[in-house]
Design an enzyme around this catalytic site. Sequence first.
Site, PDB file in Angstrom:
ATOM      1  N   GLY A   8     -45.299  72.107   9.194  1.00 26.88           N
ATOM      2  CA  GLY A   8     -44.522  70.997   8.624  1.00 26.88           C
ATOM      3  C   GLY A   8     -43.623  71.469   7.500  1.00 26.88           C
ATOM      4  O   GLY A   8     -43.357  70.735   6.537  1.00 26.88           O
ATOM      5  N   LEU A  10     -40.515  71.923   7.151  1.00 23.93           N
ATOM      6  CA  LEU A  10     -39.182  71.346   6.910  1.00 23.93           C
ATOM      7  C   LEU A  10     -39.269  69.949   6.303  1.00 23.93           C
ATOM      8  O   LEU A  10     -38.282  69.221   6.244  1.00 23.93           O
ATOM      9  CB  LEU A  10     -38.365  71.327   8.210  1.00 23.93           C
ATOM     10  CG  LEU A  10     -38.176  72.699   8.872  1.00 23.93           C
ATOM     11  CD1 LEU A  10     -37.214  72.602  10.049  1.00 23.93           C
ATOM     12  CD2 LEU A  10     -37.665  73.749   7.870  1.00 23.93           C
ATOM     13  N   GLY A  11     -40.457  69.562   5.818  1.00 21.38           N
ATOM     14  CA  GLY A  11     -40.620  68.263   5.181  1.00 21.38           C
ATOM     15  C   GLY A  11     -40.359  68.317   3.685  1.00 21.38           C
ATOM     16  O   GLY A  11     -39.882  69.334   3.147  1.00 21.38           O
ATOM     17  N   GLN A  12     -40.688  67.215   2.993  1.00 16.46           N
ATOM     18  CA  GLN A  12     -40.372  67.107   1.566  1.00 16.46           C
ATOM     19  C   GLN A  12     -41.033  68.229   0.756  1.00 16.46           C
ATOM     20  O   GLN A  12     -40.398  68.853  -0.083  1.00 16.46           O
ATOM     21  CB  GLN A  12     -40.826  65.738   1.024  1.00 16.46           C
ATOM     22  CG  GLN A  12     -40.333  65.492  -0.388  1.00 16.46           C
ATOM     23  CD  GLN A  12     -40.967  64.274  -1.054  1.00 16.46           C
ATOM     24  OE1 GLN A  12     -41.873  63.631  -0.497  1.00 16.46           O
ATOM     25  NE2 GLN A  12     -40.506  63.950  -2.246  1.00 16.46           N
ATOM     26  N   ARG A  36     -40.106  70.900  15.158  1.00 12.10           N
ATOM     27  CA  ARG A  36     -38.725  71.090  15.636  1.00 12.10           C
ATOM     28  C   ARG A  36     -37.874  71.549  14.462  1.00 12.10           C
ATOM     29  O   ARG A  36     -38.236  71.293  13.299  1.00 12.10           O
ATOM     30  CB  ARG A  36     -38.170  69.800  16.244  1.00 12.10           C
ATOM     31  CG  ARG A  36     -38.196  68.618  15.328  1.00 12.10           C
ATOM     32  CD  ARG A  36     -37.781  67.328  16.035  1.00 12.10           C
ATOM     33  NE  ARG A  36     -37.998  66.191  15.146  1.00 12.10           N
ATOM     34  CZ  ARG A  36     -37.171  65.793  14.197  1.00 12.10           C
ATOM     35  NH1 ARG A  36     -36.047  66.437  13.986  1.00 12.10           N
ATOM     36  NH2 ARG A  36     -37.458  64.744  13.438  1.00 12.10           N
ATOM     37  N   ILE A  55     -48.525  71.296  15.642  1.00 13.89           N
ATOM     38  CA  ILE A  55     -49.960  71.517  15.374  1.00 13.89           C
ATOM     39  C   ILE A  55     -50.840  70.823  16.415  1.00 13.89           C
ATOM     40  O   ILE A  55     -52.040  71.085  16.479  1.00 13.89           O
ATOM     41  CB  ILE A  55     -50.390  71.117  13.943  1.00 13.89           C
ATOM     42  CG1 ILE A  55     -50.116  69.640  13.648  1.00 13.89           C
ATOM     43  CG2 ILE A  55     -49.745  72.025  12.914  1.00 13.89           C
ATOM     44  CD1 ILE A  55     -50.822  69.142  12.380  1.00 13.89           C
ATOM     45  N   TYR A 143     -53.043  55.845   7.739  1.00 15.88           N
ATOM     46  CA  TYR A 143     -52.797  57.078   6.964  1.00 15.88           C
ATOM     47  C   TYR A 143     -53.991  57.367   6.047  1.00 15.88           C
ATOM     48  O   TYR A 143     -54.495  58.486   5.993  1.00 15.88           O
ATOM     49  CB  TYR A 143     -51.511  56.876   6.162  1.00 15.88           C
ATOM     50  CG  TYR A 143     -51.109  58.013   5.246  1.00 15.88           C
ATOM     51  CD1 TYR A 143     -50.821  59.278   5.733  1.00 15.88           C
ATOM     52  CD2 TYR A 143     -50.975  57.781   3.869  1.00 15.88           C
ATOM     53  CE1 TYR A 143     -50.417  60.299   4.879  1.00 15.88           C
ATOM     54  CE2 TYR A 143     -50.555  58.795   3.018  1.00 15.88           C
ATOM     55  CZ  TYR A 143     -50.288  60.050   3.529  1.00 15.88           C
ATOM     56  OH  TYR A 143     -49.885  61.066   2.685  1.00 15.88           O
ATOM     57  N   LYS A 147     -56.712  60.420   5.939  1.00 17.29           N
ATOM     58  CA  LYS A 147     -56.836  61.272   4.748  1.00 17.29           C
ATOM     59  C   LYS A 147     -58.300  61.409   4.330  1.00 17.29           C
ATOM     60  O   LYS A 147     -58.761  62.499   4.001  1.00 17.29           O
ATOM     61  CB  LYS A 147     -55.964  60.742   3.606  1.00 17.29           C
ATOM     62  CG  LYS A 147     -54.480  60.986   3.827  1.00 17.29           C
ATOM     63  CD  LYS A 147     -54.168  62.481   3.873  1.00 17.29           C
ATOM     64  CE  LYS A 147     -52.789  62.797   4.372  1.00 17.29           C
ATOM     65  NZ  LYS A 147     -52.563  64.233   4.592  1.00 17.29           N
TER      66      LYS A 147
END
Length: 324
Positions: A8, A10-12, A36, A55, A143, A147
């Site tokens: 991940g 390319l995320g924040q 991607r 993943i 979510y 978690k």
Amino acid sequence: MRRILITGALGQIGSELTLEMRKIYGSGNVVASNRRAKEGHEELIASGPFEIVDINDLQTLSAAVDKHKINTIVNLAAILSAVGERDPQQCWNINMNGLYNVLETAREKNCMVFTPSSIAAFGPSTPKDSTPQDTIQRPTTMYGVTKVAGELLCDYYFKKFGVDTRGVRFPGLISYKTLPGGGTTDYAVHIYYEALKSKKYTSFIRKGTYMDMMYIRDALSAIIELIEADPGRLKHRNAFNVTAMSFDPETLAASIRKFIPEFELSYDVDPIRQEIADSWPNSLDDSAARQEWDWNPKYDLDSMTKDMLEKLRVKLGSMITIYG
Ligand code: NAD
Ligand code: AKB
């Protein structure tokens, strides 16, 4: 020597963590991956190894770990709270089945795993103020469910299989390089963009809603410091409360007005994201992280606002004057 795979990336968080880790560990030792490639990340992709890894695809994940002789996986691939409520099945699939693949790969190939939890792991029955490290966790979002379950799964892999798992419960993160990926705390990033575009912002979160927040610089330090922490000192491992500040939209607007005095805040509350925010703590107690690995954030609200506005002004080419 650390050989790190970031999922991940390319995320924040990943778009900044990759560059920070490449400075520390060497470009060739930090492999960025994402399901991607995305526009706007050409600099990151060119600055070191990059792989397309979903993943949820165990074979591709495992092959990337073998190919690059990885010994540390930083798992940032996930679906965040607001998007997760729109598509709870996808949220479960990526956040749980994806995490399971990461942990299984780590077990088989003897890797350390860092995976972040969130303030979303708490729910409406959790004590709201100075939320303790160890307390009631009955979240009401998909979510949040993933978690809490992820925290437990990471604990299990450490106890049962000896996988060196570590993680923090991040609050809302504020940054200027990559926009947030669809969470409830995103208003606290969007507000800075709008302040520099039009000196006004309409908040989807109601006045008086306090949530914990942190500047990205401190979040990157938290990840790197916990990965490097002496394991002998760690009692909690996977779910350290960490925070830097707690504010509501009015407090944030007041901070922006110290630099842009004409800034105006109005409200158009989104009931779905408001309900999520109402179920989360007002403020966390992060004393366990301070005691066990010397957690100590550097940015408060005003120093974050100053840096955000200065950096974003350049990024957006804004002509608005910043005072202070
Ligand atoms: P983000 O949404 O900005 O980035 C997630 C990245 O993962 C995206 O680039 C996306 O394309 C990628 N991705 C999604 N599914 C994937 C898959 N199956 N395989 C590979 N890549 C996939 O998220 P972020 O803000 O960088 O968050 C990273 C982690 O930190 C998450 O676990 C999140 O829950 C946690 N966290 C973030 C915040 C925050 O405010 N940003 C707060 C608390 C916790
Ligand atoms: C979200 O709002 O979903 C995230 C988080 C606090 O986990 N920023």
